[in-house]
Design an enzyme around this catalytic site. Structure first.
Site, mmCIF file in Angstrom:
data_model
loop_
_atom_site.group_PDB
_atom_site.id
_atom_site.type_symbol
_atom_site.label_atom_id
_atom_site.label_comp_id
_atom_site.label_asym_id
_atom_site.label_seq_id
_atom_site.Cartn_x
_atom_site.Cartn_y
_atom_site.Cartn_z
ATOM 1 N N GLY A 177 5.987 11.010 8.671
ATOM 2 C CA GLY A 177 5.504 9.914 8.275
ATOM 3 C C GLY A 177 5.816 10.247 7.084
ATOM 4 O O GLY A 177 5.510 9.146 5.615
ATOM 5 N N GLY A 178 6.269 11.559 6.237
ATOM 6 C CA GLY A 178 6.247 11.930 5.199
ATOM 7 C C GLY A 178 5.472 11.375 3.945
ATOM 8 O O GLY A 178 4.058 11.343 3.764
ATOM 9 N N LYS B 164 -2.867 2.541 -0.744
ATOM 10 C CA LYS B 164 -3.196 0.831 -0.281
ATOM 11 C C LYS B 164 -4.721 0.854 0.466
ATOM 12 O O LYS B 164 -5.555 0.448 -0.091
ATOM 13 C CB LYS B 164 -1.767 0.280 0.175
ATOM 14 C CG LYS B 164 -1.559 -0.614 -0.457
ATOM 15 C CD LYS B 164 -0.131 0.863 -0.628
ATOM 16 C CE LYS B 164 -0.484 0.438 -2.886
ATOM 17 N NZ LYS B 164 0.599 1.909 -2.931
ATOM 18 N N GLY C 85 3.244 5.002 -14.797
ATOM 19 C CA GLY C 85 4.490 3.934 -14.232
ATOM 20 C C GLY C 85 3.098 3.783 -12.758
ATOM 21 O O GLY C 85 2.220 3.071 -12.661
ATOM 22 N N ALA D 14 9.480 3.497 -0.560
ATOM 23 C CA ALA D 14 9.219 3.417 1.134
ATOM 24 C C ALA D 14 10.903 2.333 2.178
ATOM 25 O O ALA D 14 11.006 3.087 3.591
ATOM 26 C CB ALA D 14 7.877 3.438 1.676
ATOM 27 N N HIS E 177 0.048 -27.038 1.761
ATOM 28 C CA HIS E 177 -0.242 -25.762 0.989
ATOM 29 C C HIS E 177 -1.708 -26.584 1.306
ATOM 30 O O HIS E 177 -2.337 -27.364 2.495
ATOM 31 C CB HIS E 177 -0.605 -27.875 0.046
ATOM 32 C CG HIS E 177 -1.784 -27.899 -1.393
ATOM 33 N ND1 HIS E 177 -1.687 -27.500 -1.755
ATOM 34 C CD2 HIS E 177 -2.856 -28.374 -1.272
ATOM 35 C CE1 HIS E 177 -2.942 -28.138 -3.216
ATOM 36 N NE2 HIS E 177 -3.409 -28.419 -2.276
#
Ligand code: FAD
Length: 569
Positions: free
Chosen positions: A147-148, A159, A288, A419, A542
């Protein structure tokens, strides 16, 4: 009485599931909620969990069997209990355990593969799946957890915390909607927050491990080093042969040579994501993407946050109007932001840490977050002679390195450290490694920042576009979007940069609700080379946030009906 294990129906359209692997043997003890087998549907792979405590007493189907949904596939019962008569177990006695992927034995050394992927992050695991799907005998080598960075220390943990921060903000705003809680004060149990984050991460990393199994990819655990002789040595001992190597070693946190950088109160994003207590005062060096996201999180959790950024704008790669509004919004949430500051040293006095910079009074903090960027992890490159420039593997648009059997997608080449860019680069790398001719382009790859308000951008900023084109700018504020007003999301806008000569959309920049979702539509439209004139003709449901994109495009050609008419020049 024995309890049935059922092939689940995991979706309206699912009619069959294929058993990938039983994770338990007959006679093994199982607990409620524990994964007992892995199945694959037409859409995904998933684990089936035990619905009760007991022992696995029968398996009625084996790995590879395709079974209709809601069929009984096994039983959990008491120790030694027999499965109900009528069902014919395929395995009623302990089977010899085969060595699972990732646990290769010494006897396996010397295995040869068509493709060996080094690194199990987004570039690595997608590369491995692509290679296996293209028919190559494939192995993947990972020194940590599959998964790194993205799944373990990056996109997903941040998140998860940003959602926690949003939950706090929602509760605070609830009173405006007539919802009165007795008391809106809160305490954050950071240990629980970390445990929750870890649960999300584990679900996803287990999913990647499942994808490796279902695609029959051999997983090796340990530090891999590529050898000149087309081998990869794992953990200094085991050697496997590789016809082609996909080097996807990814990236690690960048550090600078600054007095005090090694203090125990100076953390990187890796450690910050596992912090056990919310710091009272947090100084963030670097404004950043990672810096502002974590600043937002800890500000919402209760820290007093100061961002110290060297450049004149935070998130300096974004369109200036977008970064300007983000700065205003973060300041309104209580974050202090200093731009144009050069950090000189960090020092500790007693329990407090102080960050010194050229234009500021020392900033007091309990914790300092160092978020000044990331650099490729080249530890696996060995003596292959792969060309590296400024710490990044040099690749062309085919992801080829100068060594004709090594390709290097993802953060390792530093082209676009995201990613989803890594996913695409990996697919391209593998396709080329296996004889096709595909090119990668960053042109329509979106980048997002998941602060509140959220940011999504694709293509050129206004300033970049003006250097080469005569442009028209279209802009639509979320203040004029019904869905945004109804959702407390009126801050922000959609800005589009359009080539005046052709109507081609050169860039889209969104700051506001669901910007990271909306930007995908913009990227798809731009990649399909659909002009502003055509987009303005499309009908958007809408009320939706996405209407703001269509309206901004319409504005660029003077056709937006939900804004006052433009004054004639
Ligand atoms: P990595 O994910 O770094 O994976 C490389 C893997 O290779 C690692 O698992 C490493 O252990 C392994 N490895 C390295 N060397 C060896 C070796 N010698 N032997 C064996 N294994 C080795 N991107 C987004 O798109 N969206 C986001 O929201 C986002 N948020 C982020 C937030 C944070 C805090 C951070 C740090 C990053 C974020 N990113 C985000 C960036 C994203 O995580 C990376 O771009 C992405 O993970 C790159 O994938 P990769 O496979 O190239 O490298």
């Amino acid at each position: 009485m024995a309890e049935k294990i059922i092939m689940p129906k995991a979706g309206m359209s699912m009619e069959f599931g294929t058993i990938i692997e039983w994770l338990k043997e007959i006679g093994d003890k199982v607990s409620y909620g524990e994964p007992i087998l892995e199945i694959e549907t037409d859409k995904t792979s998933m684990q089936v969990e035990a619905m009760n405590d007991g022992y696995l007493i029968a398996k009625l189907y084996d790995a590879g069997d395709e079974v209709p949904v809601v069929t009984t596939i096994g039983y959990i019962g008491k120790k030694g209990e027999k499965a109900p008569a009528g069902d014919a177990p395929v395995a009623a006695a302990p089977a010899a355990k085969s060595a699972p992927a990732g646990k290769e034995t010494a006897a396996d050394t010397g295995k040869a593969y068509d493709v060996v992927v080094l690194g199990g992050g987004p570039a690595g695991y997608i590369g491995a799946i692509k290679a296996a799907r293209m028919g190559a005998k494939t192995a993947i080598v990972e020194k940590s957890v599959l998964g790194g960075t993205c799944l373990n220390r990056g996109c997903i943990p941040t998140k998860t915390y940003l959602k926690t921060a949003e939950t706090i903000q929602e509760v605070r705003r609830a009173a405006d909607r007539g919802i009165a809680f007795g008391d809106t004060s809160f305490k954050v149990d950071m240990k629980k927050a970390v445990a929750h984050k870890n649960k999300v991460v584990k679900q996803l990393t287990d999913g990647v491990a499942g994808l490796m199994r279902s695609n029959k990819i051999d997983v090796y655990s340990g530090d891999g080093v590529i050898g000149k002789d087309k081998t990869v040595t794992i953990g200094g001992k085991e050697k496997i042969k590789a016809d082609k190597v996909i080097f996807a070693g990814g990236s690690i946190v960048s550090r600078i040579n600054l007095p005090g950088i090694d203090l125990d109160t100076v953390l990187t994003s890796d450690e910050m994501l596992d912090i056990q207590k919310v710091p009272a005062k947090l100084a963030v060096i670097g404004g950043g993407v990672i810096g502002v996201e974590l600043a937002s999180v800890f500000n919402a959790l209760g820290s007093k946050v100061t961002i110290l950024e060297m450049m004149d704008n935070i998130v300096p790669t974004m369109d200036v109007e977008v970064s300007g509004l983000l700065k205003k919004k973060l300041e309104a949430e209580g974050i202090t932001i200093v731009n144009g500051v050069k950090i000189e040293k960090i020092e500790k006095k007693g329990k407090k840490t102080y960050v010194h910079g050229d234009i500021i009074e020392p900033v007091e903090a309990d914790t300092v977050l160092l978020s000044i960027g990331r650099v490729p992890d080249l530890s696996g490159l060995g003596d292959t002679g792969v060309a590296v420039e400024r710490g990044r593997v040099v690749v062309d648009d085919r992801m080829r390195t100068n060594v004709d059997w090594i390709w290097a997608p993802g953060d390792a080449n530093g082209r676009m450290m995201l990613a989803h860019a890594a996913f695409k680069m990996a697919e391209v790398a593998v396709e080329n490694a296996l004889g096709e001719d595909k090119a990668y382009s960053s042109q329509y790859v979106p980048s997002c920042i998941y602060t509140h308000p959220e940011i999504g951008a694709v293509g050129m900023t206004e300033a970049q576009a003006r250097e080469r084109y005569d442009v028209r700018i279209g802009k639509f504020p979320f203040m004029a979007n019904g869905r945004a007003l109804a959702s407390d999301g009126a801050d922000g806008f959609v800005k589009v940069v359009v080539d005046s000569a052709t109507g081609e959309m050169l860039g889209v920049h969104i700051i506001g609700p669901c910007a990271a979702e909306m930007i995908n539509e913009a990227a798809a439209l731009m990649a399909a080379e659909i002009t502003a004139f055509e987009v303005a003709e499309t009908v958007h449901a809408h009320p939706t946030f996405s209407e703001a994109l269509m309206e901004a495009v319409a504005d660029s050609i003077g056709q937006c009906l939900h804004l006052p008419p433009k004054k004639k020049k």
